[in-house]
Write a protein that holds these residues in place. Structure first.
Motif, PDB file in Angstrom:
ATOM      1  N   ASP A  77       0.814  -1.222   0.000  1.00  0.00           N
ATOM      2  CA  ASP A  77       0.000   0.000   0.000  1.00  0.00           C
ATOM      3  C   ASP A  77       0.847   1.272   0.000  1.00  0.00           C
ATOM      4  N   TYR A  78       2.133   1.086   0.279  1.00  0.00           N
ATOM      5  CA  TYR A  78       2.971   2.257   0.547  1.00  0.00           C
ATOM      6  C   TYR A  78       3.434   2.980  -0.726  1.00  0.00           C
ATOM      7  N   PHE A  79       3.927   2.230  -1.707  1.00  0.00           N
ATOM      8  CA  PHE A  79       4.515   2.862  -2.906  1.00  0.00           C
ATOM      9  C   PHE A  79       3.416   3.216  -3.899  1.00  0.00           C
ATOM     10  N   GLN A  80       3.374   4.487  -4.283  1.00  0.00           N
ATOM     11  CA  GLN A  80       2.255   4.923  -5.127  1.00  0.00           C
ATOM     12  C   GLN A  80       2.720   5.620  -6.395  1.00  0.00           C
ATOM     13  N   GLY A  81       3.842   5.166  -6.930  1.00  0.00           N
ATOM     14  CA  GLY A  81       4.331   5.752  -8.181  1.00  0.00           C
ATOM     15  C   GLY A  81       5.430   6.763  -7.922  1.00  0.00           C
ATOM     16  N   MET A  82       5.897   7.361  -9.002  1.00  0.00           N
ATOM     17  CA  MET A  82       7.077   8.213  -8.978  1.00  0.00           C
ATOM     18  C   MET A  82       7.088   9.234  -7.829  1.00  0.00           C
ATOM     19  N   PHE A  83       8.062   9.142  -6.979  1.00  0.00           N
ATOM     20  CA  PHE A  83       8.236  10.059  -5.846  1.00  0.00           C
ATOM     21  C   PHE A  83       6.975  10.215  -4.983  1.00  0.00           C
ATOM     22  N   THR A  84       6.097   9.228  -5.045  1.00  0.00           N
ATOM     23  CA  THR A  84       4.858   9.339  -4.292  1.00  0.00           C
ATOM     24  C   THR A  84       4.700   8.120  -3.382  1.00  0.00           C
ATOM     25  N   THR A  85       4.325   8.392  -2.127  1.00  0.00           N
ATOM     26  CA  THR A  85       4.129   7.310  -1.169  1.00  0.00           C
ATOM     27  C   THR A  85       2.850   7.580  -0.373  1.00  0.00           C
ATOM     28  N   ALA A  86       2.515   6.625   0.497  1.00  0.00           N
ATOM     29  CA  ALA A  86       1.321   6.782   1.343  1.00  0.00           C
ATOM     30  C   ALA A  86       1.558   7.751   2.493  1.00  0.00           C
ATOM     31  N   LEU A  87       2.806   8.212   2.665  1.00  0.00           N
ATOM     32  CA  LEU A  87       3.086   9.144   3.766  1.00  0.00           C
ATOM     33  C   LEU A  87       2.268  10.412   3.588  1.00  0.00           C
ATOM     34  N   GLU A  88       1.689  10.852   4.681  1.00  0.00           N
ATOM     35  CA  GLU A  88       0.932  12.108   4.612  1.00  0.00           C
ATOM     36  C   GLU A  88       1.844  13.258   4.988  1.00  0.00           C
ATOM     37  N   PRO A  89       1.436  14.469   4.629  1.00  0.00           N
ATOM     38  CA  PRO A  89       2.273  15.616   4.996  1.00  0.00           C
ATOM     39  C   PRO A  89       2.540  15.615   6.503  1.00  0.00           C
ATOM     40  N   GLY A  90       3.775  15.802   6.879  1.00  0.00           N
ATOM     41  CA  GLY A  90       4.118  15.853   8.294  1.00  0.00           C
ATOM     42  C   GLY A  90       4.308  14.489   8.941  1.00  0.00           C
ATOM     43  N   GLU A  91       4.015  13.429   8.200  1.00  0.00           N
ATOM     44  CA  GLU A  91       4.164  12.078   8.771  1.00  0.00           C
ATOM     45  C   GLU A  91       5.623  11.640   8.680  1.00  0.00           C
ATOM     46  N   LEU A  92       6.097  11.048   9.740  1.00  0.00           N
ATOM     47  CA  LEU A  92       7.509  10.682   9.787  1.00  0.00           C
ATOM     48  C   LEU A  92       7.686   9.172   9.662  1.00  0.00           C
ATOM     49  N   LEU A  93       8.556   8.791   8.752  1.00  0.00           N
ATOM     50  CA  LEU A  93       8.907   7.379   8.631  1.00  0.00           C
ATOM     51  C   LEU A  93       9.872   7.061   9.772  1.00  0.00           C
ATOM     52  N   VAL A  94       9.550   6.064  10.554  1.00  0.00           N
ATOM     53  CA  VAL A  94      10.328   5.782  11.758  1.00  0.00           C
ATOM     54  C   VAL A  94      11.224   4.552  11.577  1.00  0.00           C
ATOM     55  N   ALA A  95      10.678   3.516  10.976  1.00  0.00           N
ATOM     56  CA  ALA A  95      11.451   2.280  10.801  1.00  0.00           C
ATOM     57  C   ALA A  95      10.821   1.441   9.706  1.00  0.00           C
ATOM     58  N   ILE A  96      11.564   0.437   9.295  1.00  0.00           N
ATOM     59  CA  ILE A  96      11.024  -0.525   8.339  1.00  0.00           C
ATOM     60  C   ILE A  96      11.266  -1.918   8.906  1.00  0.00           C
ATOM     61  N   GLU A  97      10.189  -2.705   8.898  1.00  0.00           N
ATOM     62  CA  GLU A  97      10.306  -4.074   9.417  1.00  0.00           C
ATOM     63  C   GLU A  97      10.321  -5.049   8.247  1.00  0.00           C
ATOM     64  N   PHE A  98      11.401  -5.783   8.161  1.00  0.00           N
ATOM     65  CA  PHE A  98      11.533  -6.752   7.072  1.00  0.00           C
ATOM     66  C   PHE A  98      11.338  -8.164   7.625  1.00  0.00           C
TER      67      PHE A  98
END
Ligand SMILES: Cc1cc2nc3c(=O)[nH]c(=O)nc-3n(C[C@H](O)[C@H](O)[C@H](O)COP(=O)(O)OP(=O)(O)OC[C@H]3O[C@@H](n4cnc5c(N)ncnc54)[C@H](O)[C@@H]3O)c2cc1C
Lengths: 264, 795
Positions: A144-165
């Protein structure tokens, strides 16, 4: 560069507060993408929120069957991490082929995944391993996260904290470098996980995408030959002075084969 | 104790004197210089390739914080245009079109990057902010991105003074004799090619600081130049009308040039002029992106050529028709590059009875094109060496044999070519044999078979070349259109205690002159290297000079030093004779010691120099005190380095990626002063040659935008792309300069591109490939492999 103010918070909470206070504020992690953009005056932030002082954003942890990488973890740390090297060698390898040593010493996984450059490396691993993107507010599945060129599900002001693999049974990566920038012309990440096989293409299109024909073929027969004959359609792929869409489509098959070989 | 000093003279690989400074970050480059009270200039550049400037409104910009002044073409239209240093003549004898090159665009912009306005402000950021606030209304005119478009009937006109966008239509050689040779040829091989346009990309971007002292009326310009005296002459005399006595030009440490820093650029005139208007220093430093659209580019030829051969594979004649891109304006050397530095080299290393070459120079709406490492000679070498390989393939001859059969015989020197040059010396058979041996040519097929087992295509290619450098005899170049002489100047200043300062008009921007030149002095005068200092790059310190380009510094500048040292020794012998109470005829000099022949009576150079400056016991009636001499050396001919390059490549079938796996260069650069420095020069040149062959290309789109306008899209070679280049020398001495040197700065970039491309074509031979254009990018090679495979499958 235009003038901007500068803040260096020491907690995620403070960073989020600063970022949500002003829509024109920008987070800066390694600066390897943002700084060139600022220097070219392509961006005009009111202030930068430097994430490098936030200890909770750093480091790699192994917990059970997953590896968690903090957003501020630099490429060089991923490359050298004993946890990553033993659990997901393909991810450690991927870090070694990002940019050059200077870039790897500064650039971070969070910055790369937040930016989602179609020619970047990490997004393919995030999607290819079915990882979870953890933000200050929520958990987002890679699908759900990757939404095309330079676009992600992150909203303005939302901070990416970690990635769980999730730790895969096996995974592999192969990349054809762009001859000038050395970013990805076409790359393929393959993984055999407990939820099935994933094949993700980066560099070739306007964003990362799953190659379902190859996923099916590898599910039936995990071998380089299984994907070598599968053709990627060229429609919608990138075409520029470095290579046509047809060339990139062809490279997808080549890289897929190499990625499976790499995975073993 | 008998201490043997380490040998530091000619032939010693001593470490570079300048390295401590550079490697410890203590170089002083133009941008490192801060003048008290300096303001900063930003150039507003045209975003369009070809556009009329309808309106330019700087009112808002002028009101921005920190803005000191804003200038447009209106302000500078009274200044002279940027001059061109060469005037070519058309076939009919009329002079070339030479349109005005304004310092700031006057009513019209002619390429993306053309200066449209200049903002001077307290800080660089304020200058950039204000530049963005200038409102310019453009009427966009048709772009002329390619020479073909520019020459098309009815094409838009870039300059009123250049009808049809043609700069000149020039030729050389004997047309009738060449036609006759073709008429009786057994076989004619025809070939068309484009020599790809390159962006020089010196590591240090250009920069300039203008300063003005109203109390003395003296102007000073610090600039990233390969030739400060030439800039003083061009800018002072033609653009700003400042006498030499009031204009000092300093080119301090300069981080690479490759030709791109020879030329007089508008920014130099802008900062010098603005500093005097504003009565304060004005500094401009180029951004990397700005460099892509304002530094002169290189190469960019489109050529058709034909070679006539007899039954035995001997060459009978050559016909060449070239279009050469000048860009939007004539840069300093531009007209001579595709003519006197290109067409005169078309005989190559071959005995070619007759040649006829035509060159049309074309204006396009692109950045100016001028000399870039090799300048004209790489284009000629590439053309000829690819043509010879095509001829070998089409006559069924072996690639080495066809070359040997046509080489100029080793006993034929001096050799007069049909295109003006007279080669003084060379031995192409020996450089070829040495290269074949080192490269393991004979064992190649085994390596090809080995690579094939791994699914790789392996190929080997050869290039045998000669070039003309050490430019140049003034009278000769004068008759060819040069507007300046091309001698060099050297001063040897022996100080009272015997240390030496060398003043040279050559300029070092990476070549290691401070070491090589000092070695000449150590060798001749016997002064330790640590006591020899080389001063260059400042018109206030060095009497005069023509600078560094065309591999001329040692051949011309070094020869001037030798001449000056001869004068020093002559005078010093007279002083020594006086001190030793002997006759001058009996005084011998060898590496620092004057001796009365056949005796043990000696004087050291330091004793003689002390007497020269403290003339208590001195032949004061006959001789002036002091020990300093200056010489101007005008060469008698060009020098002709040559040699053989062999390249081996491997191609990945499935991606088309070409890797250079072996590279051998055997060059004849004449006498070698410092083998380590020569090796470095050759390796650097080969790296640029491999870059041209496999990676580099400036690409303009139809609207005249530079698509490869940054490192994101312009592919420069990196260390990982390059093999360890095996470098060797086979020396024949230059016969007409006192050192016997030829020059090594450009050979690498001249000899290598065709060796690489011949290897690429060889690797692809199973697909029936006749020719591959540079650069051989993975996508291009894969297309060839793919098309070849499909064709073969269909057959
Ligand atoms: C010469 C060079 C070569 C490169 N080659 C490659 C390559 O081969 N492959 C590749 O993948 N990349 C490459 N990169 C890019 C590099 O990997 C960057 O590190 C990466 O793209 C961005 O990471 P960063 O930490 O530098 O982010 P920054 O530049 O600091 O930020 C990038 C963007 O992400 C936002 N951001 C940063 N952190 C967060 C966060 N935690 N939450 C929300 N938003 C955030 C910023 O606001 C900004 O918009 C190259 C870069 C350079 C300069």
């Amino acid at each position: 560069m235009y003038d901007f103010d500068y803040h260096k918070p020491s907690s995620v909470a403070d960073a989020v507060k600063l970022l949500s206070a002003d829509p024109d504020a920008r987070a800066i992690s390694g600066g390897q993408t943002l700084l060139p953009a600022l220097k070219h005056r392509l961006n005009r932030p009111t202030y930068l929120v430097d994430l490098s002082g936030i200890a909770e954003l750093r480091g790699v942890k192994r917990e059970g069957d997953k590896i968690t990488v903090g957003a501020m973890t630099r490429h060089i740390e991923v490359q050298n991490s004993p946890e990553v090297k033993s659990a997901i060698p393909a991810l450690a390898y991927m870090a070694t082929v990002i940019g050059d040593i200077q870039v790897r010493n500064r650039g971070t996984m969070g910055g790369s995944v937040a930016n989602n450059d179609p020619a970047a490396d990490y997004p393919s691993a995030v999607l290819g391993l079915g990882a979870t993107v953890v933000t200050d507010k929520r958990r987002i599945a890679a699908d759900d996260y990757f939404q095309g060129m330079f676009t992600t599900a992150l909203e303005p002001g939302e901070l990416l904290v970690a990635i769980e693999f999730p730790i895969p049974e096996k995974a592999g990566y192969a990349k054809m470098r762009n001859p000038a920038s050395r970013y990805v012309m076409a790359g393929v990440f393959v993984a055999k996980t407990k939820d099935g096989v994933r094949v993700v293409v980066n560099g070739a299109g306007p964003g990362v995408f799953r190659q379902t024909d190859m996923e099916q073929a590898l599910s039936a027969n995990w071998s380089p030959d299984a994907v070598a004959g599968i053709k990627q359609a060229s429609e919608g792929l990138n075409s520029d002075i470095h290579g046509s869409a047809e060339y990139r489509a062809h490279l997808v098959s080549v890289m897929a084969k190499r990625a499976v070989t790499d995975a073993g | 104790m008998n201490v043997v000093a380490p040998f530091e003279g000619i032939g010693a690989s001593v470490r570079r004197k300048e390295d401590l400074r550079f490697l410890s970050g203590r170089g002083q480059y133009t941008d490192d210089i801060a003048r008290p009270g300096q303001a900063h200039a930003c150039i507003l550049r045209s975003p369009h390739a070809h556009a009329r400037i309808l309106k330019l409104d700087a009112a808002a910009a002028r009101a921005m914080p920190g803005v000191v002044a804003i200038y447009t073409g209106e302000d500078t239209k009274g200044l002279g245009g940027i001059p061109c240093g060469w005037q070519l003549h058309n076939k009919d004898g009329s002079p070339m079109a030479e349109p005005r090159h304004p310092v700031i665009a006057e009513g019209k912009a002619r390429h993306v990057g053309d200066p449209v306005a200049v903002v001077v402000a307290e800080t660089r950021t304020q200058a950039k902010d204000a530049a963005e606030a200038i409102e310019v209304e453009y009427e966009v005119l048709p772009a002329l991105s390619t020479m073909k478009e520019a020459l098309a009937p009815g094409a838009a006109q870039l300059h009123d003074a250049a009808p049809g966008n043609l700069c000149y239509d020039w030729h050389i050689g004997d047309k009738a004799a060449t036609d006759a040779a073709f008429a009786r040829a057994h076989k004619v091989v025809r070939f068309e090619t484009t020599n790809n346009r390159l962006v020089p990309n010196a590591m240090e971007p250009r920069a300039a600081i203008g300063d003005y002292d109203p109390t003395t009326g003296e102007h000073t310009l610090w600039t990233t130049s390969q030739n400060p005296h030439v800039i003083r002459l061009l800018m002072g005399a033609f653009v700003l009308n400042i006498p030499e006595s009031r204009l000092r030009v300093v080119a301090p440490d300069v981080g690479g040039g490759f030709g791109s820093k020879i030329y007089h650029y508008a920014e130099e005139a802008i900062v010098t002029w603005a500093a005097s208007k504003l009565n304060r220093p004005v500094k401009w430093t180029c951004d990397r992106s700005e460099a892509f659209i304002s530094d002169a580019h290189g190469r960019d030829h489109v050529t058709t050529c034909e070679l006539a051969l007899d039954e035995t594979g001997k060459f009978l004649g050559l016909r060449v028709d070239t279009l050469a891109n000048m860009g939007a304006y004539l840069s300093t050397f531009a007209p001579c590059v595709p003519t006197y530095l290109y067409a005169t080299l078309l005989s190559g290393v071959y005995s070619l009875p007759t040649i006829y070459a035509e060159v049309k120079a074309v204006f396009t709406s692109t950045v100016a094109v001028d000399a870039y490492r090799g300048a004209g000679r790489p284009e000629a070498t590439y053309l000829l060496e690819r043509l010879v390989d095509v001829a070998a393939a089409e006559t069924g001859m072996d690639r080495v044999e066809i070359r040997r059969r046509n080489f100029i015989a080793t006993d034929a020197f001096p050799y007069q070519t049909p295109v003006a040059l007279q080669y003084d010396s060379g031995d192409y058979f020996s450089t070829l044999d040495a290269a074949l041996e080192t490269a393991g040519w004979a064992g190649f097929e085994a390596r090809r078979a080995e690579a094939a087992k791994e699914g790789k295509l392996r190929g080997i290619g050869i290039s045998t070349y000669v070039e003309a450098c050490g430019i140049a005899p003034s009278a000769v170049v004068g008759s060819l259109g040069a507007r300046a002489g091309l001698y060099e100047v050297g001063t040897i200043r022996v100080h009272p205690t015997g240390s030496v300062t060398v003043l040279t008009g050559a300029h070092s921007h990476g070549q290691g002159h401070e070491t090589t030149f000092a070695q000449l002095v150590a060798d001749r005068l016997g002064v330790p290297l640590s006591q020899v200092d080389v001063v260059h790059g400042d018109t206030a310190k060095v009497p005069f000079g023509m600078g560094t380009y065309g591999s001329r510094s040692l051949a011309v500048g070094g020869s001037a030093m030798v001449k000056a040292m001869d004068k020093v020794v002559d005078k010093a012998k007279k002083i020594a004779a006086h001190l030793l109470e002997a006759s001058v005829q009996d005084i011998e000099f060898d590496r620092g010691t004057f001796r009365v022949a056949g005796t043990d009576r000696t004087k050291a150079l330091a004793e003689v120099s002390l007497a020269a400056y403290v003339p208590h016991n001195y032949p004061i009636e006959e001789l002036e005190p002091g020990l300093e001499e200056t010489a101007f050396y005008d060469p008698k001919n060009f020098t002709y380095p040559g040699g053989c390059h062999i390249c081996e490549v491997e191609i990945e079938r499935d991606t088309g990626k070409v890797s250079v796996v072996n590279f051998t260069a055997v060059d004849d650069v004449g006498r070698v002063i410092n083998p380590m420095i020569v090796e470095g020069q050759v390796q650097g040149g080969v790296a640029q040659g491999i870059g041209q062959a496999l990676m580099e290309q400036a690409v303009y789109d139809e609207s005249g935008q530079l698509l490869s306008g940054s490192m994101m899209d312009y592919s420069l070679p990196r260390a990982e792309d390059l093999p360890m280049v095996s470098v060797a020398n086979h020396v024949t001495l230059c016969t007409h300069n006192p050192l016997g040197v030829k020059g090594c700065g450009e050979v690498g970039a001249i000899g290598s591109p065709p060796a690489v491309m011949n290897a690429v074509v060889d690797a692809l031979r199973e697909f029936g490939v006749r020719h591959v254009e540079m650069p051989a990018t993975p996508a291009k090679i894969w297309n060839i492999i793919n098309a070849g495979a499909q064709r073969m499958a269909a057959e």
